[in-house]
Design a protein around this motif. Sequence first.
Motif, PDB file in Angstrom:
ATOM      1  N   VAL A   1       0.852  -1.184   0.000  1.00 54.33           N
ATOM      2  CA  VAL A   1       0.000   0.000   0.000  1.00 54.33           C
ATOM      3  C   VAL A   1       0.887   1.232   0.000  1.00 54.33           C
TER       4      VAL A   1
ATOM      5  N   VAL B   1      -1.770  -1.545  -3.989  1.00 47.35           N
ATOM      6  CA  VAL B   1      -2.757  -0.485  -3.789  1.00 47.35           C
ATOM      7  C   VAL B   1      -2.071   0.856  -4.028  1.00 47.35           C
TER       8      VAL B   1
ATOM      9  N   ASN C   1      -2.287   4.284  -3.657  1.00 46.38           N
ATOM     10  CA  ASN C   1      -3.070   5.217  -2.856  1.00 46.38           C
ATOM     11  C   ASN C   1      -2.391   6.570  -2.679  1.00 46.38           C
TER      12      ASN C   1
ATOM     13  N   ILE D   1      -5.329  -2.068  -7.014  1.00 48.18           N
ATOM     14  CA  ILE D   1      -6.374  -1.104  -6.677  1.00 48.18           C
ATOM     15  C   ILE D   1      -5.790   0.296  -6.813  1.00 48.18           C
TER      16      ILE D   1
END
Length: 243
Positions: free
Chosen positions: A10, A75, A77, A125
Amino acid sequence: MKVAGSVALVTGANRGLGRAMAAHLLERGAAKVYAAARTPSQVDLPGVEAIQLDITDPESVKAAAAIATDVSLVVNNAGISTGAAFLTDQLEGVRREMDTLFYGTLNVSRAFAPILGANGGGGMINILSAMSWFSYNGGGGGYSAAKAAQWSLTNSLRVELFPQKTQVVGVLLGMADTDMVPEGWTGPLLTPAQVVTAALDGLEAGKQEVLADDWSAYVKASLAKDPAEFYTQDYLNGLFPAA
């Protein structure tokens, strides 16, 4: 793909949505979570493996990829919002947003795509924004343009990663309760938990796109209409239309 048993990375995991995402991944049974941050000492979440990563620095990205070779879920982000307007602010703010949101996401995706492929495909993601599709008075055009580029990048990554069976999920939201909320904001706020729950539910359901709130759904539906229905006079004066 399933979160349980996965190995996730992440970006921007030291705060906000990134920290919430890392926490929820652990709660859902991820085998390992690399919590990536420009300054890993700022990662304070128990149970994760903090890792140094500046997504705007290709050498930093390369070094992280050399460590996290077991990753099956990425991810993207990490983000930034300078509030830069196109015509009245310094271009440095616009460039910083594009360097982070578009090129930074691309840097990470290029480095970890082969790793995902080698580990069976896995998933990616990308945390996007409803502002991928619109701009408003006071929001800063630079952010909207960079998010639009990131959304387009996500669509292309979905196509390019399909042959290696990597699921690419774009997550779009209005405003979440993080330190990126503009000063004076009085509109609705999602909690970080709501955003990451929607994202991970969508991943496990096999979705390619997640609209995390009614606002995102409203804006997307408006794209098929005459822009004059969205950009009303009140809107152009700095007000949001009713969703």
